[in-house]
Design a protein around this motif. Structure first.
Motif, PDB file in Angstrom:
ATOM      1  N   ALA A  20      39.157  34.145  50.420  1.00 29.08           N
ATOM      2  CA  ALA A  20      38.604  35.415  49.918  1.00 29.08           C
ATOM      3  C   ALA A  20      38.687  35.408  48.393  1.00 29.08           C
ATOM      4  O   ALA A  20      39.530  36.093  47.801  1.00 29.08           O
ATOM      5  CB  ALA A  20      39.357  36.598  50.509  1.00 29.08           C
ATOM      6  N   PRO A  21      37.824  34.659  47.707  1.00 24.33           N
ATOM      7  CA  PRO A  21      37.975  34.441  46.265  1.00 24.33           C
ATOM      8  C   PRO A  21      37.394  35.533  45.373  1.00 24.33           C
ATOM      9  O   PRO A  21      37.498  35.446  44.155  1.00 24.33           O
ATOM     10  CB  PRO A  21      37.214  33.131  46.055  1.00 24.33           C
ATOM     11  N   GLN A  22      36.766  36.559  45.935  1.00 25.35           N
ATOM     12  CA  GLN A  22      36.059  37.547  45.119  1.00 25.35           C
ATOM     13  C   GLN A  22      36.922  38.167  44.018  1.00 25.35           C
ATOM     14  O   GLN A  22      36.441  38.347  42.882  1.00 25.35           O
ATOM     15  CB  GLN A  22      35.458  38.644  46.004  1.00 25.35           C
ATOM     16  N   PRO A  23      38.211  38.528  44.267  1.00 24.73           N
ATOM     17  CA  PRO A  23      39.002  39.141  43.188  1.00 24.73           C
ATOM     18  C   PRO A  23      39.168  38.244  41.960  1.00 24.73           C
ATOM     19  O   PRO A  23      39.375  38.752  40.850  1.00 24.73           O
ATOM     20  CB  PRO A  23      40.360  39.403  43.862  1.00 24.73           C
ATOM     21  N   PHE A  24      39.072  36.929  42.142  1.00 20.22           N
ATOM     22  CA  PHE A  24      39.199  36.020  41.010  1.00 20.22           C
ATOM     23  C   PHE A  24      37.995  36.119  40.060  1.00 20.22           C
ATOM     24  O   PHE A  24      38.044  35.586  38.948  1.00 20.22           O
ATOM     25  CB  PHE A  24      39.336  34.578  41.489  1.00 20.22           C
ATOM     26  N   TYR A  25      36.927  36.774  40.507  1.00 21.70           N
ATOM     27  CA  TYR A  25      35.701  36.887  39.717  1.00 21.70           C
ATOM     28  C   TYR A  25      35.395  38.323  39.321  1.00 21.70           C
ATOM     29  O   TYR A  25      34.312  38.616  38.839  1.00 21.70           O
ATOM     30  CB  TYR A  25      34.518  36.300  40.500  1.00 21.70           C
ATOM     31  N   ALA A  26      36.364  39.218  39.533  1.00 25.88           N
ATOM     32  CA  ALA A  26      36.173  40.615  39.132  1.00 25.88           C
ATOM     33  C   ALA A  26      36.209  40.732  37.613  1.00 25.88           C
ATOM     34  O   ALA A  26      36.568  39.789  36.899  1.00 25.88           O
ATOM     35  CB  ALA A  26      37.258  41.488  39.760  1.00 25.88           C
ATOM     36  N   ASP A  27      35.824  41.900  37.099  1.00 26.84           N
ATOM     37  CA  ASP A  27      35.911  42.152  35.664  1.00 26.84           C
ATOM     38  C   ASP A  27      37.316  41.830  35.154  1.00 26.84           C
ATOM     39  O   ASP A  27      38.317  42.156  35.811  1.00 26.84           O
ATOM     40  CB  ASP A  27      35.580  43.616  35.356  1.00 26.84           C
ATOM     41  N   HIS A  28      37.388  41.190  34.003  1.00 23.65           N
ATOM     42  CA  HIS A  28      38.633  40.800  33.353  1.00 23.65           C
ATOM     43  C   HIS A  28      39.354  39.662  34.077  1.00 23.65           C
ATOM     44  O   HIS A  28      40.480  39.314  33.701  1.00 23.65           O
ATOM     45  CB  HIS A  28      39.605  41.982  33.210  1.00 23.65           C
ATOM     46  N   ALA A  29      38.727  39.078  35.094  1.00 20.70           N
ATOM     47  CA  ALA A  29      39.331  37.919  35.769  1.00 20.70           C
ATOM     48  C   ALA A  29      38.572  36.663  35.313  1.00 20.70           C
ATOM     49  O   ALA A  29      38.456  36.429  34.125  1.00 20.70           O
ATOM     50  CB  ALA A  29      39.286  38.100  37.278  1.00 20.70           C
ATOM     51  N   GLY A  30      38.035  35.886  36.270  1.00 23.55           N
ATOM     52  CA  GLY A  30      37.395  34.640  35.884  1.00 23.55           C
ATOM     53  C   GLY A  30      38.429  33.637  35.418  1.00 23.55           C
ATOM     54  O   GLY A  30      39.648  33.883  35.463  1.00 23.55           O
ATOM     55  N   PRO A  31      38.016  32.471  34.943  1.00 21.74           N
ATOM     56  CA  PRO A  31      38.986  31.448  34.533  1.00 21.74           C
ATOM     57  C   PRO A  31      39.864  31.884  33.372  1.00 21.74           C
ATOM     58  O   PRO A  31      41.038  31.513  33.301  1.00 21.74           O
ATOM     59  CB  PRO A  31      38.099  30.249  34.162  1.00 21.74           C
ATOM     60  N   LEU A  32      39.329  32.693  32.445  1.00 22.16           N
ATOM     61  CA  LEU A  32      40.131  33.131  31.310  1.00 22.16           C
ATOM     62  C   LEU A  32      41.184  34.140  31.744  1.00 22.16           C
ATOM     63  O   LEU A  32      42.360  34.036  31.380  1.00 22.16           O
ATOM     64  CB  LEU A  32      39.242  33.728  30.220  1.00 22.16           C
ATOM     65  N   PHE A  91      28.679  35.426  47.248  1.00 24.10           N
ATOM     66  CA  PHE A  91      29.184  36.601  46.543  1.00 24.10           C
ATOM     67  C   PHE A  91      28.812  36.460  45.075  1.00 24.10           C
ATOM     68  O   PHE A  91      28.323  35.416  44.629  1.00 24.10           O
ATOM     69  CB  PHE A  91      30.695  36.763  46.721  1.00 24.10           C
ATOM     70  N   THR A  92      29.030  37.514  44.296  1.00 26.27           N
ATOM     71  CA  THR A  92      28.624  37.540  42.892  1.00 26.27           C
ATOM     72  C   THR A  92      29.833  37.574  41.972  1.00 26.27           C
ATOM     73  O   THR A  92      30.772  38.354  42.188  1.00 26.27           O
ATOM     74  CB  THR A  92      27.747  38.770  42.613  1.00 26.27           C
ATOM     75  N   ALA A  93      29.826  36.737  40.954  1.00 27.36           N
ATOM     76  CA  ALA A  93      30.868  36.748  39.929  1.00 27.36           C
ATOM     77  C   ALA A  93      30.507  37.770  38.865  1.00 27.36           C
ATOM     78  O   ALA A  93      29.379  37.808  38.379  1.00 27.36           O
ATOM     79  CB  ALA A  93      30.998  35.371  39.296  1.00 27.36           C
ATOM     80  N   HIS A  94      31.467  38.603  38.493  1.00 29.39           N
ATOM     81  CA  HIS A  94      31.247  39.612  37.461  1.00 29.39           C
ATOM     82  C   HIS A  94      31.905  39.231  36.138  1.00 29.39           C
ATOM     83  O   HIS A  94      31.545  39.785  35.095  1.00 29.39           O
ATOM     84  CB  HIS A  94      31.772  40.964  37.943  1.00 29.39           C
ATOM     85  N   ALA A  95      32.854  38.316  36.170  1.00 35.10           N
ATOM     86  CA  ALA A  95      33.512  37.855  34.948  1.00 35.10           C
ATOM     87  C   ALA A  95      32.835  36.580  34.458  1.00 35.10           C
ATOM     88  O   ALA A  95      32.200  35.861  35.242  1.00 35.10           O
ATOM     89  CB  ALA A  95      34.986  37.577  35.228  1.00 35.10           C
TER      90      ALA A  95
END
Length: 355
Positions: A165-177, A220-224
């Motif tokens: 369930a990787p979606q939280p890793f791509y929420a605003d202010h997340a992503g690799p940074l 799913f969609t990445a937001h970060a």
């Protein structure tokens, strides 16, 4: 009254809680006494495994129950729960990364803890592991001479490869940074000192696909931003480049390199406490391993250091101030990366090539 053992309680009993519990249970300076989670059954499983009490969430953050709270809940709850623990004046509070994504909130929490006399420590604690300790000693000893530059590189396929369930890793202010950046930025801060941003760029590859678990194949969609590159510098102007990406299929690029006048240090993944530290002297064709002593490692070293700081009357090594600098730096990178760049002028086509 002796400060040991410090009564510790875990708030948030997910995957990382087991790693912390293993480290704390092996220590004589901390008495892991209780845990809590909104999913009480999850808390009970952790409690049964380590012979501690599973208590309701509202009963954990009290001085009657514990001295030291370990906040291991989802990232969006860290600041609020840390504030609660400071308000009831626990002796010490440890917060998993990220501390917060809001620079002003980081400053306010740090100030509140100091005013209340609460010791506040923040992950990551990998700077206490053998790898970064060995690298720091090498720099202090002048092994590579004067530092001239450094690079930090996270190139990954992204957590969708292994997380169901990787979606939280791509929420605003997340992503690799936001997710992995604290490990790299904290390591750089520890080894080189505070950093500032000169320039940054970012892009988002928004369409992602889960690759493991029962929902494999689902999109799913990445937001970060999924790719961030930044040019940083130390207080003395030493340039540092940082790249953080969840868009790379594979890489052989070192995670961290520090270049000096007499050689280069090559460091392992700062997400972990262990790993080889390599030294390649000036002019050498190969790198040699710098041996380091077999010392304790694992998630929870920072919490143990925080407990030790209570007895020693010193500041914790994984301090809120260092985490605060990381929050400000991350926000500055994202701000610079999302600012439209100035247009680059191309030469007029009428200019004839040299004959």
């Amino acid at each position: 009254m002796s400060p040991y053992p410090v009564r510790a309680g875990i708030l948030g009993c997910g995957m990382v809680a087991t790693e912390y519990a293993e480290t704390l249970a092996a220590s004589s300076s901390v008495d892991l006494t209780a845990c809590a989670d909104l999913d009480h059954e999850q808390a009970r499983r952790l409690a049964d495994r380590y012979g501690i009490a599973a208590v309701p969430v509202e009963d954990l953050l009290t001085p009657e129950t514990i001295d030291l709270a370990l906040i291991l809940t989802p990232p969006g709850t860290h600041a609020e729960l840390a504030d609660q623990a400071i308000t009831v004046r626990l002796r010490a509070v440890w917060v998993e990364k990220p501390f917060t994504t809001d620079p002003q909130e980081a400053t306010a929490l740090t100030a509140r803890a100091e005013h209340a006399g609460v010791l506040l420590g923040v992950a990551p604690d990998t700077l206490l592991g053998p790898a970064l300790q060995t690298a720091a000693a090498a720099l202090r000893d002048g092994l590579i001479g004067d530092i001239r530059s450094a690079t930090a590189t996270l190139l990954s396929t992204g957590p969708e490869r292994w997380h169901p369930a990787p979606q939280p890793f791509y929420a605003d202010h997340a992503g690799p940074l936001g997710d992995m950046g604290p490990y790299y930025l904290t390591a750089l801060d520890y080894l080189l000192g505070p950093l500032r941003v000169r320039a940054a760029t970012a892009r988002t590859c928004g369409d992602r696909r889960i690759r493991s678990g029962p929902r494999a194949g689902e999109g799913f969609t990445a937001h970060a931003p999924t790719y961030v590159a930044a040019l940083l510098e130390t207080d003395d102007g030493t340039p540092v480049t940082l790249t953080a990406s969840f868009d790379a299929a594979a890489t052989h690029t070192p995670h961290l390199e520090i270049h000096g006048t007499e050689g280069t240090l090559i460091l392992p993944d700062p997400n972990f406490h262990n790993g080889q530290v390599l030294h390649r002297p000036y002019g050498a064709r190969t790198a040699e391993v710098i041996p380091h002593p077999a010392t304790a490692s694992g998630r929870g070293l920072g919490a143990l250091d925080l407990a030790g700081a209570l007895g020693d009357g010193r500041a914790p090594q994984c301090s809120a101030q260092r985490a605060e600098r990381t929050v400000y730096l991350t926000a500055a990178i994202l701000r610079a990366a999302t600012t439209p760049p100035l247009p680059v002028q191309s030469p007029p086509h009428s200019i004839a090539p040299a004959s």
